[in-house]
Scaffold this motif. Structure first.
Motif, mmCIF file in Angstrom:
data_model
loop_
_atom_site.group_PDB
_atom_site.id
_atom_site.type_symbol
_atom_site.label_atom_id
_atom_site.label_comp_id
_atom_site.label_asym_id
_atom_site.label_seq_id
_atom_site.Cartn_x
_atom_site.Cartn_y
_atom_site.Cartn_z
ATOM 1 N N ARG A 197 -0.236 9.831 9.258
ATOM 2 C CA ARG A 197 -0.077 9.651 7.811
ATOM 3 C C ARG A 197 -0.848 10.730 7.053
ATOM 4 N N PHE A 198 -2.063 10.998 7.505
ATOM 5 C CA PHE A 198 -2.865 12.046 6.882
ATOM 6 C C PHE A 198 -2.187 13.405 7.016
ATOM 7 N N ALA A 199 -1.579 13.665 8.172
ATOM 8 C CA ALA A 199 -0.883 14.948 8.366
ATOM 9 C C ALA A 199 0.241 15.097 7.343
ATOM 10 N N GLY A 200 1.001 14.025 7.106
ATOM 11 C CA GLY A 200 2.054 14.078 6.093
ATOM 12 C C GLY A 200 1.491 14.327 4.705
ATOM 13 N N PHE A 201 0.372 13.687 4.400
ATOM 14 C CA PHE A 201 -0.275 13.877 3.106
ATOM 15 C C PHE A 201 -0.792 15.309 2.960
ATOM 16 N N ARG A 240 0.820 -1.214 0.000
ATOM 17 C CA ARG A 240 0.000 0.000 0.000
ATOM 18 C C ARG A 240 0.853 1.263 0.000
ATOM 19 N N ALA A 241 1.958 1.255 0.758
ATOM 20 C CA ALA A 241 2.854 2.418 0.771
ATOM 21 C C ALA A 241 3.437 2.650 -0.624
ATOM 22 N N HIS A 283 3.213 4.667 7.037
ATOM 23 C CA HIS A 283 2.448 3.608 6.366
ATOM 24 C C HIS A 283 3.019 2.230 6.708
ATOM 25 N N LEU A 284 4.344 2.136 6.746
ATOM 26 C CA LEU A 284 5.007 0.863 6.999
ATOM 27 C C LEU A 284 4.914 0.428 8.464
ATOM 28 N N ILE A 285 4.806 1.384 9.351
ATOM 29 C CA ILE A 285 4.861 1.076 10.784
ATOM 30 C C ILE A 285 3.555 0.521 11.326
ATOM 31 N N SER A 286 2.433 1.187 11.008
ATOM 32 C CA SER A 286 1.186 0.783 11.657
ATOM 33 C C SER A 286 -0.024 1.350 10.920
ATOM 34 N N THR A 287 -1.166 0.717 11.164
ATOM 35 C CA THR A 287 -2.441 1.237 10.664
ATOM 36 C C THR A 287 -3.360 1.591 11.829
ATOM 37 N N SER A 288 -2.783 1.780 13.001
ATOM 38 C CA SER A 288 -3.593 2.185 14.158
ATOM 39 C C SER A 288 -4.149 3.583 13.905
ATOM 40 N N PRO A 289 -5.231 3.958 14.581
ATOM 41 C CA PRO A 289 -5.827 5.275 14.341
ATOM 42 C C PRO A 289 -4.828 6.433 14.476
ATOM 43 N N LEU A 290 -3.967 6.399 15.471
ATOM 44 C CA LEU A 290 -2.984 7.470 15.633
ATOM 45 C C LEU A 290 -2.082 7.563 14.412
ATOM 46 N N PHE A 291 -1.621 6.423 13.922
ATOM 47 C CA PHE A 291 -0.720 6.422 12.778
ATOM 48 C C PHE A 291 -1.437 6.814 11.490
ATOM 49 N N VAL A 292 -2.701 6.493 11.390
ATOM 50 C CA VAL A 292 -3.471 6.943 10.217
ATOM 51 C C VAL A 292 -3.599 8.462 10.241
ATOM 52 N N TRP A 293 -3.820 9.040 11.418
ATOM 53 C CA TRP A 293 -3.869 10.503 11.535
ATOM 54 C C TRP A 293 -2.517 11.124 11.200
ATOM 55 N N LEU A 343 8.341 11.131 2.641
ATOM 56 C CA LEU A 343 9.088 10.092 3.354
ATOM 57 C C LEU A 343 8.412 9.747 4.678
ATOM 58 N N PHE A 344 7.959 10.775 5.386
ATOM 59 C CA PHE A 344 7.256 10.582 6.658
ATOM 60 C C PHE A 344 6.000 9.748 6.440
ATOM 61 N N GLN A 345 5.210 10.109 5.433
ATOM 62 C CA GLN A 345 3.972 9.384 5.165
ATOM 63 C C GLN A 345 4.262 7.921 4.835
ATOM 64 N N ALA A 346 5.260 7.666 4.017
ATOM 65 C CA ALA A 346 5.598 6.286 3.650
ATOM 66 C C ALA A 346 6.084 5.498 4.865
ATOM 67 N N ALA A 347 6.910 6.113 5.694
ATOM 68 C CA ALA A 347 7.416 5.429 6.890
ATOM 69 C C ALA A 347 6.276 5.088 7.844
#
Length: 139
Positions: free
Chosen positions: A117-121, A59-60, A105-115, A99-103
Motif C-alpha cells: 500500500r505504501f509503495a502505491g502511495f 479507511r480506504a 487497503h481492502l484486502i489486508s492490513t498484514s505487514p506485507l500489504f501495508v508495505w 486503484l492499487f492502493q485502494a485495492a
C-alpha cells in the motif's frame, strides 16, 4: 472529442471514492436488512462490522478523499492551463497507483500489504512531485 489521459485520471480519481461509498452503503444495507445490525449501530470507522472488511472499506474511502484534493488540483490546473502534455504521460500511472492502493487497503492490513500500500502511495507522491516541478518549469 476523446478524453485526455489527464481527464480520464481525474474522473477515475473522483469515481473511486464514489464506488467505495456505494460498496459501504451496500454492505451496511445488507447488514441492516438482514437483521444483523441496527441502522444506528454503525461506528463511524467501521470497527463494529462483523468482519474487518468494513473497517478497511471505511479507511480506504477516507484515504481516497484525503488525497483527492491535491491530485485533482494538479490535474485540473494542467487541464485548465493547457499543459496536459506534462500530466498525460503519467496520468494513468497515478490512477493505477491509486486503484492499487485502494485495492490493497481492502484486502489486508498484514505487514506485507501495508508495505505494498505504501509503495502505491509513494508512486502517487512521486508523480505529483514531478508534475509540480514540471508545471512550475523547475525541471
Amino acid at each position: 472529442m476523446p478524453l485526455s489521459p489527464s481527464a480520464i485520471a481525474l474522473l477515475g480519481l473522483v469515481a473511486l471514492p464514489l464506488i467505495l461509498v456505494l460498496l459501504m452503503v451496500n454492505q451496511r444495507g445488507l447488514l441492516v436488512l438482514g437483521g444483523r445490525m441496527k441502522v444506528n449501530a454503525f461506528a463511524p470507522d467501521g470497527s463494529n462490522t462483523p468482519s474487518g472488511f468494513g473497517q478497511r472499506l471505511v479507511r480506504a474511502h477516507a484515504n481516497c478523499l484525503e488525497n483527492l484534493p491535491m491530485q485533482a488540483a494538479v490535474l485540473l490546473y494542467a487541464i485548465a492551463s493547457g499543459q496536459t502534455a506534462i500530466t498525460d504521460p503519467l496520468a494513468c500511472v497515478l490512477l493505477g497507483a491509486r486503484l492499487f492502493q485502494a485495492a490493497i487497503h481492502l484486502i489486508s492490513t498484514s505487514p506485507l500489504f501495508v508495505w505494498l500500500r505504501f509503495a502505491g502511495f509513494l508512486v502517487q507522491l512521486l508523480v505529483l512531485a514531478w508534475w509540480l516541478l514540471k508545471l512550475a518549469a523547475l525541471v
